[in-house]
Scaffold this active site. Structure first.
Site, PDB file in Angstrom:
ATOM      1  N   HIS A   1       0.854  -1.193   0.000  1.00 15.73           N
ATOM      2  CA  HIS A   1       0.000   0.000   0.000  1.00 15.73           C
ATOM      3  C   HIS A   1       0.885   1.235   0.000  1.00 15.73           C
ATOM      4  O   HIS A   1       1.938   1.257   0.632  1.00 15.73           O
ATOM      5  CB  HIS A   1      -0.903   0.019   1.244  1.00 15.73           C
TER       6      HIS A   1
ATOM      7  N   ASP B   1      -8.023  -5.102  -0.214  1.00 19.76           N
ATOM      8  CA  ASP B   1      -8.499  -5.967  -1.301  1.00 19.76           C
ATOM      9  C   ASP B   1      -8.184  -7.443  -1.090  1.00 19.76           C
ATOM     10  O   ASP B   1      -8.678  -8.287  -1.838  1.00 19.76           O
ATOM     11  CB  ASP B   1      -7.882  -5.508  -2.629  1.00 19.76           C
TER      12      ASP B   1
HETATM   13  C1  SDX Z   1      -6.091   0.108  -3.094  1.00 22.17           C
HETATM   14  O1  SDX Z   1      -4.209   4.539  -2.201  1.00 22.17           O
HETATM   15  C2  SDX Z   1      -5.212   3.959  -1.602  1.00 22.17           C
HETATM   16  O2  SDX Z   1      -5.677   4.399  -0.562  1.00 22.17           O
HETATM   17  C3  SDX Z   1      -5.776   2.786  -2.323  1.00 22.17           C
HETATM   18  C4  SDX Z   1      -6.833   1.983  -1.597  1.00 22.17           C
HETATM   19  C5  SDX Z   1      -8.095   2.767  -1.383  1.00 22.17           C
HETATM   20  O3  SDX Z   1      -8.834   2.444  -0.445  1.00 22.17           O
HETATM   21  O4  SDX Z   1      -8.402   3.649  -2.243  1.00 22.17           O
HETATM   22  O5  SDX Z   1      -6.339   1.558  -0.343  1.00 22.17           O
HETATM   23  C6  SDX Z   1      -7.236   0.754  -2.409  1.00 22.17           C
HETATM   24  O6  SDX Z   1      -5.831   0.424  -4.223  1.00 22.17           O
HETATM   25  C7  SDX Z   1      -5.249  -0.882  -2.337  1.00 22.17           C
HETATM   26  C8  SDX Z   1      -4.047  -1.406  -3.178  1.00 22.17           C
HETATM   27  C9  SDX Z   1      -4.564  -2.488  -4.109  1.00 22.17           C
HETATM   28  N1  SDX Z   1      -3.500  -2.904  -5.046  1.00 22.17           N
HETATM   29  C10 SDX Z   1      -2.880  -4.067  -4.948  1.00 22.17           C
HETATM   30  O7  SDX Z   1      -3.078  -4.889  -4.054  1.00 22.17           O
HETATM   31  C11 SDX Z   1      -1.910  -4.353  -6.094  1.00 22.17           C
HETATM   32  C12 SDX Z   1      -0.598  -4.914  -5.538  1.00 22.17           C
HETATM   33  N2  SDX Z   1       0.089  -3.875  -4.803  1.00 22.17           N
HETATM   34  C13 SDX Z   1       1.068  -3.084  -5.517  1.00 22.17           C
HETATM   35  O8  SDX Z   1       0.947  -2.951  -6.876  1.00 22.17           O
HETATM   36  C14 SDX Z   1       1.602  -1.887  -4.733  1.00 22.17           C
HETATM   37  O9  SDX Z   1       1.861  -2.314  -3.461  1.00 22.17           O
HETATM   38  C15 SDX Z   1       0.744  -0.633  -4.681  1.00 22.17           C
HETATM   39  C16 SDX Z   1       0.368  -0.182  -6.036  1.00 22.17           C
HETATM   40  C17 SDX Z   1      -0.482  -0.881  -3.864  1.00 22.17           C
HETATM   41  C18 SDX Z   1       1.576   0.459  -3.994  1.00 22.17           C
HETATM   42  O10 SDX Z   1       2.647   0.705  -4.806  1.00 22.17           O
HETATM   43  P1  SDX Z   1       3.747   1.831  -4.428  1.00 22.17           P
HETATM   44  O11 SDX Z   1       3.410   2.524  -3.168  1.00 22.17           O
HETATM   45  O12 SDX Z   1       3.955   2.679  -5.655  1.00 22.17           O
HETATM   46  O13 SDX Z   1       5.011   0.978  -4.090  1.00 22.17           O
HETATM   47  P2  SDX Z   1       6.085   0.514  -5.141  1.00 22.17           P
HETATM   48  O14 SDX Z   1       5.394  -0.006  -6.374  1.00 22.17           O
HETATM   49  O15 SDX Z   1       7.084   1.617  -5.287  1.00 22.17           O
HETATM   50  O16 SDX Z   1       6.736  -0.747  -4.387  1.00 22.17           O
HETATM   51  C19 SDX Z   1       7.804  -0.587  -3.466  1.00 22.17           C
HETATM   52  C20 SDX Z   1       8.568  -1.921  -3.527  1.00 22.17           C
HETATM   53  C21 SDX Z   1       9.008  -2.294  -4.947  1.00 22.17           C
HETATM   54  O17 SDX Z   1      10.137  -3.109  -4.833  1.00 22.17           O
HETATM   55  P3  SDX Z   1      11.638  -2.446  -4.935  1.00 22.17           P
HETATM   56  O18 SDX Z   1      11.674  -1.660  -6.267  1.00 22.17           O
HETATM   57  O19 SDX Z   1      11.779  -1.542  -3.727  1.00 22.17           O
HETATM   58  O20 SDX Z   1      12.583  -3.618  -4.943  1.00 22.17           O
HETATM   59  O21 SDX Z   1       7.711  -2.991  -3.099  1.00 22.17           O
HETATM   60  C22 SDX Z   1       7.509  -3.894  -4.190  1.00 22.17           C
HETATM   61  C23 SDX Z   1       7.875  -3.155  -5.436  1.00 22.17           C
HETATM   62  O22 SDX Z   1       8.292  -4.045  -6.468  1.00 22.17           O
HETATM   63  N3  SDX Z   1       6.093  -4.274  -4.153  1.00 22.17           N
HETATM   64  C24 SDX Z   1       5.631  -5.510  -4.352  1.00 22.17           C
HETATM   65  C25 SDX Z   1       4.241  -5.415  -4.175  1.00 22.17           C
HETATM   66  N4  SDX Z   1       3.898  -4.146  -3.895  1.00 22.17           N
HETATM   67  C26 SDX Z   1       5.056  -3.444  -3.882  1.00 22.17           C
HETATM   68  N5  SDX Z   1       6.245  -6.683  -4.656  1.00 22.17           N
HETATM   69  C27 SDX Z   1       5.461  -7.776  -4.792  1.00 22.17           C
HETATM   70  N6  SDX Z   1       4.104  -7.773  -4.634  1.00 22.17           N
HETATM   71  C28 SDX Z   1       3.465  -6.610  -4.320  1.00 22.17           C
HETATM   72  N7  SDX Z   1       2.139  -6.599  -4.163  1.00 22.17           N
END
Ligand code: SDX
Length: 429
Positions: A308, A365
């Site tokens: 998140h 989710d």
């Molecule tokens: C919602 O914003 C809100 O409030 C949203 C929400 C709402 O109520 O409106 O809460 C609802 O959208 C919840 C999120 C639902 N999405 C998912 O579950 C999809 C999977 N999650 C990711 O795609 C990700 O965690 C996000 C999009 C939710 C957040 O992404 P960020 O904050 O941009 O973080 P990032 O992509 O920069 O990740 C940081 C690191 C990265 O690795 P490094 O480059 O540091 O090595 O964490 C890793 C990412 O690759 N990472 C994951 C991951 N999420 C982040 N690795 C594996 N699986 C994951 N799910």
């Protein structure tokens, strides 16, 4: 940093900017005058990870402590003690309603709960294969054509009329979107029912049978909608605010928010979680294989429902939904192997260095789809249910932006393209 002033030094020149502090002691540097006082210097922040778009009094999140409050009330209290329409009123108007205020609000909504029959012609034009989120965004936008008075709304009274219109008509569109895919007649339910009760009846009443409400399902849906109702400046809410800032109508702004929510990185994650868990189940339940894929940078696979932007501890909504999943499936007598796989995946991730180092925890989710499935809601409708829950939050944020008369949203950029070059005729290229 001296009191209430931030100093920025650029090319040896110092520039001072006021520091503002919110009611929960959040600090921000007010850079409204940055470009003007520095001769054109701007900031850049892809994904707005460090940038505030507005000051808002609606929802407060503390990502480190896992705190979520709507208008100061803890999400745990609201999920347990309030109902969805009460929470919608609270988010939009800022206070929990009295009994009379809530009754009038619901009465005004019911008066607007009929959709122009010509909207069915638009719905009929979609193939059954159409994703419900695309249908819902289109129908929501189409409502403007049938309710033109909902566009130019500068007075609170006109805003209120547009708000009760969409709160009345949106659940009908949600139900019709699902029933169209199922080849079922489009229904209006029963306006003598409660708001959430009527959503269920519109969605599930079979044409040849009486419909009996299951209080377990009613309570579970009411709680899920409350938990999804607002979440400050997330992707879809920011979309609603920026589209609304051009003074496009409320329904057009909401349609844009629905499109943003559709994405699998945002609201579309609840559908993606179920598909991921189903895939793991069909793959023999090998969660370790999927954990490895999620950590493999060469593999685009992410563990859906994890991570998140704000919560770097736990998502309080996930905690509540996980507990509710156990209760609802138990009460409904549903044995779902997917729930066991989800719990196994969660416990593995919570001990895995990759996830712990990146503070990746289950989000809202991760478990919600399991309850929707137990309630008989098709997987492709999960994000539509998220939109139904988020509707009052989008409305509240749009109303706050309009009442505060905020300027049209128009970010700057840093240009990295070609410098000026002379035109070449095609014969010289
Ligand atoms: C919602 O914003 C809100 O409030 C949203 C929400 C709402 O109520 O409106 O809460 C609802 O959208 C919840 C999120 C639902 N999405 C998912 O579950 C999809 C999977 N999650 C990711 O795609 C990700 O965690 C996000 C999009 C939710 C957040 O992404 P960020 O904050 O941009 O973080 P990032 O992509 O920069 O990740 C940081 C690191 C990265 O690795 P490094 O480059 O540091 O090595 O964490 C890793 C990412 O690759 N990472 C994951 C991951 N999420 C982040 N690795 C594996 N699986 C994951 N799910």
């Amino acid at each position: 940093m001296s009191d209430n002033i931030a100093t920025l030094e650029i090319n040896g020149e110092k520039h001072e900017f006021p520091i503002i502090e919110g009611t929960e002691n959040e600090i921000a540097i007010d850079i409204k005058k940055l470009r003007g006082s520095t001769g054109g210097v701007i900031t850049i922040d892809p994904g707005y990870k460090n940038t505030g778009s507005c000051q808002s009094g609606i929802t407060f999140l503390d990502g480190e402590k896992g705190v979520l409050r709507y208008r100061g009330y803890a999400i745990e209290d609201l999920a347990e003690k309030a109902d969805f329409l009460e929470v919608a009123y609270l988010l939009i108007f800022g206070e929990l309603p009295t009994k009379e205020q809530l009754e009038k609000f619901h009465k005004d909504i019911k008066k607007e709960s009929v959709v122009d029959d010509d909207v069915k012609k638009i719905l009929d034009a979609f193939p059954k294969s159409a994703h419900p989120m695309g249908v819902l965004a289109s129908l929501t936008n189409a409502l403007t054509a049938f309710n033109p008075s909902s566009v130019n709304v500068d007075s609170e009274e006109d805003m209120y009329k547009a708000i009760v219109k969409i709160l009345g008509k949106f659940p009908v569109l949600v139900a019709w979107t699902m029933r169209k895919k199922q080849g079922l007649p489009l229904d209006y339910g029963d306006s003598s029912l409660g708001y959430v009760e009527n959503v269920l009846k519109m969605m599930f009443k079979q044409p040849n049978e009486a419909y009996t409400l299951n209080p377990i399902v009613v309570n579970a849906l009411d709680k899920l909608l409350i938990l999804h109702a607002d979440h400050e400046q997330n992707c879809s809410t920011s979309t609603v605010r920026i589209v609304g800032s051009s003074h496009a109508g409320l329904f057009a702004s909401l349609a844009a928010g629905i499109s943003a929510l559709w994405g699998p990185l945002h609201g579309g994650a609840n559908q993606a979680v179920l598909e991921m868990l189903e895939g793991i189940r069909q793959d023999g339940g090998d969660t370790k294989k999927y954990m490895a894929k999620a950590k493999d940078k060469s593999d685009p696979f992410r563990l859906m429902g994890f991570g998140h932007r704000v919560y770097k501890n736990f998502d309080p909504r996930a905690t509540i939904i996980k507990k509710a999943a156990d209760e609802v499936l138990g009460d409904l007598g549903v044995e779902d192997p997917i729930l066991d796989i989800a719990k196994g995946l969660e416990s593995e991730a919570l001990e895995d260095k990759y996830f712990v180092d990146r503070k990746l925890y289950p989000n809202v989710d991760f478990y919600s789809g399991i309850i929707y499935r137990a309630m008989g809601i098709p997987t492709e409708m999960f994000t539509v249910m998220f939109a139904l829950g988020r509707l009052p939050g989008w409305i509240a944020q749009w109303r706050e932006m309009r009442l505060r008369k905020e300027p049209i949203g128009r970010p700057r950029q840093v240009y990295i393209g070609e410098n000026h070059r002379e035109f070449k005729n095609i014969s010289n290229r």
